[in-house]
Motif scaffolding. Sequence first.
Motif, PDB file in Angstrom:
ATOM      1  N   VAL A 171       0.828  -1.195   0.000  1.00 44.70           N
ATOM      2  CA  VAL A 171       0.000   0.000   0.000  1.00 44.70           C
ATOM      3  C   VAL A 171       0.868   1.253   0.000  1.00 44.70           C
ATOM      4  O   VAL A 171       0.571   2.212  -0.690  1.00 44.70           O
ATOM      5  N   SER A 172       1.953   1.229   0.768  1.00 48.17           N
ATOM      6  CA  SER A 172       2.813   2.412   0.889  1.00 48.17           C
ATOM      7  C   SER A 172       3.872   2.481  -0.198  1.00 48.17           C
ATOM      8  O   SER A 172       4.596   3.469  -0.302  1.00 48.17           O
ATOM      9  N   GLY A 173       3.984   1.444  -1.009  1.00 45.63           N
ATOM     10  CA  GLY A 173       5.034   1.406  -2.019  1.00 45.63           C
ATOM     11  C   GLY A 173       6.357   0.900  -1.464  1.00 45.63           C
ATOM     12  O   GLY A 173       7.366   0.900  -2.158  1.00 45.63           O
ATOM     13  N   SER A 174       6.367   0.459  -0.228  1.00 45.55           N
ATOM     14  CA  SER A 174       7.586  -0.065   0.399  1.00 45.55           C
ATOM     15  C   SER A 174       7.890  -1.459  -0.124  1.00 45.55           C
ATOM     16  O   SER A 174       7.009  -2.153  -0.616  1.00 45.55           O
ATOM     17  N   HIS A 175       9.119  -1.856   0.011  1.00 45.78           N
ATOM     18  CA  HIS A 175       9.502  -3.222  -0.286  1.00 45.78           C
ATOM     19  C   HIS A 175      10.644  -3.635   0.644  1.00 45.78           C
ATOM     20  O   HIS A 175      11.251  -2.811   1.302  1.00 45.78           O
ATOM     21  N   PHE A 176      10.898  -4.925   0.687  1.00 45.57           N
ATOM     22  CA  PHE A 176      11.840  -5.517   1.622  1.00 45.57           C
ATOM     23  C   PHE A 176      13.007  -6.123   0.865  1.00 45.57           C
ATOM     24  O   PHE A 176      12.811  -6.810  -0.137  1.00 45.57           O
ATOM     25  N   HIS A 177      14.225  -5.857   1.328  1.00 45.03           N
ATOM     26  CA  HIS A 177      15.427  -6.509   0.806  1.00 45.03           C
ATOM     27  C   HIS A 177      15.953  -7.428   1.901  1.00 45.03           C
ATOM     28  O   HIS A 177      16.355  -6.944   2.960  1.00 45.03           O
ATOM     29  N   GLY A 178      15.949  -8.711   1.680  1.00 42.30           N
ATOM     30  CA  GLY A 178      16.524  -9.658   2.633  1.00 42.30           C
ATOM     31  C   GLY A 178      17.886 -10.063   2.133  1.00 42.30           C
ATOM     32  O   GLY A 178      18.010 -10.624   1.050  1.00 42.30           O
ATOM     33  N   ILE A 179      18.914  -9.739   2.896  1.00 41.57           N
ATOM     34  CA  ILE A 179      20.281 -10.050   2.464  1.00 41.57           C
ATOM     35  C   ILE A 179      21.055 -10.681   3.618  1.00 41.57           C
ATOM     36  O   ILE A 179      20.713 -10.509   4.781  1.00 41.57           O
ATOM     37  N   SER A 180      22.113 -11.375   3.277  1.00 37.81           N
ATOM     38  CA  SER A 180      22.998 -11.970   4.275  1.00 37.81           C
ATOM     39  C   SER A 180      24.309 -11.210   4.283  1.00 37.81           C
ATOM     40  O   SER A 180      24.904 -10.975   3.235  1.00 37.81           O
ATOM     41  N   CYS A 181      24.724 -10.815   5.474  1.00 37.25           N
ATOM     42  CA  CYS A 181      26.021 -10.155   5.636  1.00 37.25           C
ATOM     43  C   CYS A 181      26.883 -10.950   6.607  1.00 37.25           C
ATOM     44  O   CYS A 181      27.632 -10.385   7.403  1.00 37.25           O
ATOM     45  N   TRP A 182      26.746 -12.260   6.563  1.00 38.44           N
ATOM     46  CA  TRP A 182      27.442 -13.121   7.500  1.00 38.44           C
ATOM     47  C   TRP A 182      28.966 -12.996   7.358  1.00 38.44           C
ATOM     48  O   TRP A 182      29.673 -12.846   8.340  1.00 38.44           O
ATOM     49  N   ASN A 183      29.459 -13.065   6.137  1.00 44.68           N
ATOM     50  CA  ASN A 183      30.909 -13.028   5.909  1.00 44.68           C
ATOM     51  C   ASN A 183      31.433 -11.670   5.503  1.00 44.68           C
ATOM     52  O   ASN A 183      32.630 -11.431   5.537  1.00 44.68           O
ATOM     53  N   SER A 184      30.523 -10.791   5.063  1.00 43.83           N
ATOM     54  CA  SER A 184      30.951  -9.491   4.563  1.00 43.83           C
ATOM     55  C   SER A 184      29.749  -8.541   4.520  1.00 43.83           C
ATOM     56  O   SER A 184      28.637  -8.974   4.217  1.00 43.83           O
ATOM     57  N   PRO A 185      29.968  -7.254   4.773  1.00 39.96           N
ATOM     58  CA  PRO A 185      28.865  -6.299   4.661  1.00 39.96           C
ATOM     59  C   PRO A 185      28.601  -5.862   3.229  1.00 39.96           C
ATOM     60  O   PRO A 185      27.681  -5.103   2.959  1.00 39.96           O
ATOM     61  N   SER A 186      29.362  -6.360   2.282  1.00 37.38           N
ATOM     62  CA  SER A 186      29.272  -5.875   0.903  1.00 37.38           C
ATOM     63  C   SER A 186      27.916  -6.147   0.253  1.00 37.38           C
ATOM     64  O   SER A 186      27.527  -5.442  -0.677  1.00 37.38           O
ATOM     65  N   SER A 187      27.166  -7.130   0.736  1.00 39.84           N
ATOM     66  CA  SER A 187      25.843  -7.404   0.166  1.00 39.84           C
ATOM     67  C   SER A 187      24.889  -6.239   0.363  1.00 39.84           C
ATOM     68  O   SER A 187      23.928  -6.083  -0.382  1.00 39.84           O
TER      69      SER A 187
END
Length: 194
Positions: free
Chosen positions: A1-17
């Motif tokens: 409704v708000s135009g929002s969306h979710f990014h699910g990422i893993s940063c286990w080994n590095s924050p570069s994701s």
Amino acid sequence: VSGSHFHGISCWNSPSSALGLSIDSVIFVETQDFNLDFIPQIRETLRTSDHRYESYFGTARGVENTIQVLFDASSGAEWLTKCAGCGLWVEPTQEKHALSMIQRHGVACPDCSRLLDFEAGKWVHRNPDRSEDREDEPGFAGYHIPATVIRDLVTPHDRYIDTIYNKLHGPPGIRYSEAKFLQEVLGLSSDQGG
């Protein structure tokens, strides 16, 4: 409704994701296992936001895990409940009442054994000056939420027996070690590690 969306990422080994994202809210899960050095880099994803929400969730482990370091730097809020019987303010910390409030008939006052009404409790910040934004640094409110103050885990009574009481006082094979109980059920770091 708000135009929002979710990014699910893993940063286990590095924050570069996370690099290159522009977001309003970052949610860290399993923070206890997260590399503390990655957090500033991941915070960069919030730099263009007007909101800049950060949330950290996890289970305490050894006393120097990331979630414990963050909680120690926060306002350190605990949910205190005043006993309607004797007036004791019950605090679910290891130093106070975390274990003594777990009784067979329910989560109760360690002094008079009257069941506690957690809905009548309140947040008390150990470091209240850290919960509000200040001129010299942003506020960082932190909340400890043990299973014993969550209504859906302490009611009905049979659920409380299965999810809390038996893990502390139950028979071998069901009962946790005290360190595991403190960590996994009460969210309290233990010097016995993970």
